[in-house]
Write an enzyme that holds these catalytic residues in place. Structure first.
Site, short mmCIF file in Angstrom:
data_model
loop_
_atom_site.label_atom_id
_atom_site.label_comp_id
_atom_site.label_asym_id
_atom_site.label_seq_id
_atom_site.Cartn_x
_atom_site.Cartn_y
_atom_site.Cartn_z
N GLY A 208 0.82 -1.22 0.00
CA GLY A 208 0.00 0.00 0.00
C GLY A 208 0.85 1.26 0.00
N SER B 298 -1.79 -10.08 -3.78
CA SER B 298 -0.44 -9.55 -4.04
C SER B 298 0.67 -10.58 -3.87
CB SER B 298 -0.16 -8.38 -3.10
OG SER B 298 -1.06 -7.33 -3.34
N CYS C 149 -3.00 10.89 10.43
CA CYS C 149 -1.92 11.65 9.78
C CYS C 149 -2.03 13.16 10.02
CB CYS C 149 -1.90 11.34 8.29
SG CYS C 149 -3.51 11.14 7.54
N GLY D 107 -3.77 10.27 1.21
CA GLY D 107 -4.39 9.94 2.50
C GLY D 107 -5.45 8.85 2.35
N LYS E 191 -11.48 12.14 14.69
CA LYS E 191 -10.14 11.66 15.06
C LYS E 191 -9.31 12.82 15.59
CE LYS E 191 -10.25 8.15 11.47
NZ LYS E 191 -9.84 7.86 10.09
N HIS F 234 -0.26 16.88 3.67
CA HIS F 234 -1.47 17.48 4.25
C HIS F 234 -1.12 18.86 4.81
CE1 HIS F 234 -3.34 13.71 3.68
NE2 HIS F 234 -3.58 13.34 4.92
N ASN G 61 2.02 13.17 4.77
CA ASN G 61 1.10 12.25 5.46
C ASN G 61 1.57 10.80 5.39
OD1 ASN G 61 0.21 13.08 2.64
ND2 ASN G 61 -0.89 11.15 2.83
#
Ligand code: NAP
Length: 351
Positions: free
Chosen positions: A14, A42, A132, A163, A216, A245, A318
């Site tokens: 990822g 994967s 993040c 993100g 969050k 970010h 991020n």
């Protein structure tokens, strides 16, 4: 056998997982071995790790997690909820990037430059990496809070598409190409077009109109700063930027802090660079920070609408400080504090 920790990178394919491998290699993290895990789709993919190549394995194929000393999870909350306890029960320390464990009483939520001491109380063997945007926010406001407790924080985020992981990056890339080729765009990941647009919601609003992304910031900030009296209100937006970010923040300390003193306090905080600014061109942007480790702070100024308020602008990468770097720094701090060592060789090795 090489000395060091036996590390599992879970979610290695990822956006965060690839950065995790990069950060481990950049920082010469003391590992005896690194193995990469992802979904069954994967298996067999090859990933760069420094000068080596790792072959991706399926997370489901792990029958005995005790063969690892450290697991770095970036594979989403659903998987973390199931797999983090399995790894932790086998004596492996889990550092998790998802939101699954962040609000758990027995799980430290850590930005090492701010609350490393919370790592001493990781009785479950799971440590959570904050959201993040929260990481960038607390990096800049913790030194102010230590000087004069903050009673109120107002934050608006401008969050890049990475993100949302690989799918967010692909959506902005695809829509941008389509628009340049005079083709129509069909939103798949976001509810509206992200290319050349700004989306004022990240996820669905709750009954009070706040999204999970905003909640969050509103809860994690209190846990990290260890102060549940701070009032935080957040608006989280998605912007057509690939990495980095940005946050516009207003803080209200109980007593006023002089603007120059505020700049000096923030500048003294490890991991932060204040870029203020005779020239507005010095104000930091996501482009300045992509691929970098520091959190940049600029535009520190008085808020004339409140007696003690200060306004500031924060940017951070991020994928690095907002996720992978912070996770690796947690592991490094645990090694320094003798909370993490290779199981097969005993704790002496880290002394
Ligand atoms: N992106 C950010 O800026 C950021 C920042 C902080 C925290 N986080 C958190 O980090 C986590 C990963 O985010 P990301 O942005 O890297 O997402 P991503 O690019 O979509 O990557 C997701 C990773 O999870 C793996 N995965 C999915 N299903 C799996 C399964 N059943 N078993 C094992 N692995 C599975 C994927 O493997 P496949 O490739 O095989 O599908 C991939 O490696 C999320 O919890 C996210 O909230 C992200």
């Amino acid at each position: 056998m090489k000395s060091g920790l036996r590390v599992a990178v879970v979610g290695a394919t990822g956006a965060v997982g690839r950065e995790m491998l990069q950060v481990l290699s950049d920082r010469h993290f003391p590992c005896a071995s690194v193995r990469a895990f992802a979904s069954p789709n994967s298996v067999g993919k090859l990933l760069d790790f420094g000068e080596d190549t790792l072959r991706v394995e399926s997370l489901e194929s792990i029958s005995d997690p005790s063969v690892f000393d450290l697991a770095l999870f970036s594979c989403g909350s659903e998987r973390s909820l199931v797999w983090a306890p399995r790894f932790a029960r086998s004596g492996c320390i889990v550092i998790d990037n998802s939101s699954a464990w962040r609000n758990h009483d027995k799980v430290p939520l850590v930005v090492p430059e701010v609350n490393a001491q919370d790592l001493d109380d990781a009785s479950l063997g799971v440590i959570a990496v904050p959201n993040c945007s929260t990481i960038g926010l607390v990096q800049a406001i913790a030194p102010l809070h230590r000087n004069q407790p903050l009673r109120r924080v107002v934050v608006t985020t401008f969050q890049s598409v990475s993100g949302s992981g690989r799918k967010g990056i692909e959506e902005l890339d695809r829509q941008t190409r389509q628009l340049f080729n005079a083709q129509g765009t069909e939103p798949k990941v976001y509810p509206k077009r992200i290319a050349f647009n700004v989306l004022p919601l990240i996820g669905e609003p709750d009954v009070d109109g706040y999204t999970a992304e905003e909640r969050k910031l509103m809860t994690e900030t209190l846990k990290i700063l260890g102060d549940d009296q701070i009032q935080v209100i957040a608006t989280a937006t998605r912007v057509p930027v690939f990495v980095g970010h940005a946050l516009s923040v207003v803080v209200e300390p109980v007593k006023a802090i002089d603007v120059d003193d505020a700049r000096a306090l923030i500048a003294d905080h490890p991991g932060v660079l204040v870029t203020d600014a005779e020239s507005v061109m010095n104000a930091p942007t996501p482009e300045d920070i992509a691929g970098e480790d520091l959190t940049l702070v600029g535009r520190v100024r008085r808020d004339p609408s409140s007696e003690t308020g200060l306004a500031l602008w924060i940017v951070s990468d991020n994928l690095r400080k907002g996720a992978a770097l912070n996770a690796v720094q947690i592991a490094e701090t645990m090694i320094q504090r003798r909370l993490l060592a290779p199981k097969h060789k005993g704790r002496q090795e880290t002394q």
